[in-house]
Design a protein around this motif. Structure first.
Motif, short mmCIF file in Angstrom:
data_model
loop_
_atom_site.label_atom_id
_atom_site.label_comp_id
_atom_site.label_asym_id
_atom_site.label_seq_id
_atom_site.Cartn_x
_atom_site.Cartn_y
_atom_site.Cartn_z
N ASP A 154 -39.20 -2.01 23.08
CA ASP A 154 -39.11 -1.67 24.50
C ASP A 154 -39.44 -0.19 24.58
N VAL A 155 -40.68 0.12 24.87
CA VAL A 155 -41.14 1.51 24.81
C VAL A 155 -40.57 2.30 25.97
N VAL A 156 -40.76 1.79 27.18
CA VAL A 156 -40.23 2.44 28.38
C VAL A 156 -39.33 1.46 29.10
N ASN A 157 -38.18 1.96 29.54
CA ASN A 157 -37.16 1.13 30.18
C ASN A 157 -36.89 1.66 31.58
N GLU A 158 -37.01 0.78 32.59
CA GLU A 158 -36.53 1.05 33.95
C GLU A 158 -37.16 2.31 34.56
N ALA A 159 -38.47 2.32 34.64
CA ALA A 159 -39.18 3.47 35.20
C ALA A 159 -39.46 3.33 36.69
N LEU A 160 -39.08 2.18 37.28
CA LEU A 160 -39.44 1.90 38.67
C LEU A 160 -38.21 1.73 39.55
N ASN A 161 -38.38 2.08 40.83
CA ASN A 161 -37.41 1.72 41.85
C ASN A 161 -37.70 0.28 42.30
N ASP A 162 -36.79 -0.30 43.07
CA ASP A 162 -36.98 -1.68 43.49
C ASP A 162 -38.14 -1.87 44.46
N ASP A 163 -38.59 -0.79 45.10
CA ASP A 163 -39.75 -0.92 46.00
C ASP A 163 -41.07 -0.70 45.26
N GLY A 164 -41.01 -0.57 43.94
CA GLY A 164 -42.22 -0.43 43.16
C GLY A 164 -42.70 0.99 42.96
N THR A 165 -41.99 1.96 43.54
CA THR A 165 -42.34 3.36 43.33
C THR A 165 -41.72 3.87 42.04
N TYR A 166 -42.18 5.05 41.58
CA TYR A 166 -41.67 5.59 40.33
C TYR A 166 -40.28 6.18 40.51
N ARG A 167 -39.41 5.90 39.55
CA ARG A 167 -38.09 6.50 39.52
C ARG A 167 -38.21 7.99 39.21
N GLU A 168 -37.42 8.81 39.89
CA GLU A 168 -37.45 10.27 39.68
C GLU A 168 -36.61 10.64 38.46
N SER A 169 -37.07 10.20 37.30
CA SER A 169 -36.37 10.50 36.06
C SER A 169 -36.73 11.91 35.60
N GLU A 170 -36.03 12.38 34.56
CA GLU A 170 -36.37 13.68 33.99
C GLU A 170 -37.81 13.71 33.52
N PHE A 171 -38.27 12.63 32.95
CA PHE A 171 -39.65 12.57 32.47
C PHE A 171 -40.65 12.64 33.62
N TYR A 172 -40.36 11.91 34.69
CA TYR A 172 -41.28 11.89 35.82
C TYR A 172 -41.30 13.23 36.54
N ARG A 173 -40.15 13.86 36.67
CA ARG A 173 -40.10 15.15 37.38
C ARG A 173 -40.91 16.22 36.66
N VAL A 174 -40.98 16.14 35.35
CA VAL A 174 -41.71 17.17 34.59
C VAL A 174 -43.17 16.79 34.38
N LEU A 175 -43.45 15.51 34.11
CA LEU A 175 -44.81 15.10 33.74
C LEU A 175 -45.48 14.18 34.74
N GLY A 176 -44.75 13.69 35.74
CA GLY A 176 -45.34 12.70 36.62
C GLY A 176 -45.61 11.41 35.86
N GLU A 177 -46.48 10.58 36.39
CA GLU A 177 -46.73 9.26 35.77
C GLU A 177 -47.41 9.38 34.42
#
Length: 374
Positions: A154-177
């Motif tokens: 399981d390389v990436v776990n739970e990267a999405l919100n329920d509406d299909g948008t990206y979760r604002e995780s630490e990784f996303y805030r720094v690097l985006g998608e």
């Protein structure tokens, strides 16, 4: 006298016949679920720390008897295996992999990149270059250590919100998608022979389903390898509907994504907030009416649980050409995470084996689906 001699001769002939007759065949032990579904898909369980540390021999025996694949609940999550930038805690993960190898099981690694159970040092990174380095070092060290030994990640776990948008995780805030493609690239470099998965809950939800497909198509277009999708099966007695889950299976397969059901359990407890999935930050104060079965499960609920599992496995079998693995999230009701989520102190009954390691009616219903002539 003659009669006595004849009786003795008859008795002697019977004894000789019994001595020459082959012994009755030994009764074979019942086949476990892995054997029953061997031509359909892998069946497995997630292992908690006590099982991995060999502190629960009965659960270990249950796993060996019943299953063909294992997943670790926690020992490979970032904060457990790399608590600081320069520190690795390999012992529990090594024990987990060794157990799988000893019993020739399909070994899943869970999980390389997740916003939860993340080490503090990663949360403090704000520079994109430093975050790329942290991702590459972590994935390279962990996936690389078990290259050729772990069969799927399981390389990436739970990267999405329920509406299909990206979760604002630490990784996303720094690097985006970009972090998603990087994670799959780094995993492929470190463990080229392993299957690489994206894993998430509520993957039956239409918006999230479509968002996941878009995300994976983007990762693949940017050079990342994604070999399948994990649908966490944290379900309830009455929902989501079988039709909704089936539509998701078909959509993922049409997008070229084999399906794994990665975290299957069925809660039997009330959920007045209409919570779904496995968002671990959700927690609520206890209340007596939220823990209706503190001692045992009524027969009516046992029956409802058995029916629900039978319906799910009939669905899985119908789509066995699209499904590669079904993994229960835990071994027995006693070890299920649902005893403490979303309300601490509750008694839940979501799995196939009870607190005394005995198969429940739900187990029998799952086994019966496999045995039903088709």
């Amino acid at each position: 006298m003659i009669d006595q001699v004849l009786s003795l001769l008859v008795l002697l002939s019977l004894l000789v016949a019994c001595a020459e007759a082959p012994p009755p065949p030994a009764e074979s032990p019942p086949a476990g679920l892995a054997a029953l579904y061997a031509t359909d898909f892998l069946v497995g369980a997630a292992l908690g720390g006590r099982v991995i540390r060999d502190e629960d021999s009965l659960s270990r025996a249950l796993v060996v008897r019943e299953y063909s694949t294992i997943t670790p609940e926690n020992v490979m999550k970032w904060e457990k295996i790399q608590p600081t930038a320069d520190t690795y805690n390999w012992g529990p993960a090594d024990d987990y992999v060794a157990f799988g190898e000893e019993h020739d099981l399909f070994i899943v690694g869970h999980t390389l990149v997740w916003h939860s159970q993340l080490s503090d040092y990663v949360k403090q990174i704000t520079d994109p270059g430093a975050m790329r380095t942290a991702l590459r070092q972590h994935i390279g060290a962990v996936a690389g250590r078990y290259a050729g030994r772990i069969d799927g990640w399981d390389v990436v776990n739970e990267a999405l919100n329920d509406d299909g948008t990206y979760r604002e995780s630490e990784f996303y805030r720094v690097l985006g998608e970009e972090y998603l493609t990087l994670a799959f690239r780094y995993a492929a470099e470190a463990a080229p022979d392993a299957q690489l998965y994206y894993n998430d809950y509520n993957m039956w939800n239409g918006e999230k389903r479509d968002g996941a497909i878009r995300m994976i198509e983007k990762i693949r277009a940017d050079g990342g390898r994604v070999d399948g999708i994990g649908m966490q099966g944290h379900y309830g007695i009455s929902g989501p509907t079988i039709d909704t889950i089936e539509a998701a299976i078909e959509a993922y397969a049409a997008a070229g994504l084999p399906v794994m059901f990665t975290e299957l359990d069925v809660t039997v407890l009330p959920n007045p907030w209409d919570l779904e999935g496995a968002e671990v930050s959700q927690n609520f104060e206890n209340a007596p009416d939220m823990n209706p079965y503190p001692e045992s499960l009524p027969d009516s609920v046992q029956t409802a649980l058995a029916i629900r599992y039978a319906d799910l496995f009939r669905l899985f079998h119908r789509h066995r050409d699209k499904i590669e693995r079904v993994t229960f999230w835990g071994t027995t009701d006693a070890s299920s995470w649902l005893n403490g989520w979303p309300i601490r102190g509750r008694t839940n009954y979501p799995l196939l084996f009870d607190r005394k390691y005995r198969p429940k009616p739900a187990y029998d219903s799952v086994a019966a689906v496999a045995a039903t002539p088709r």
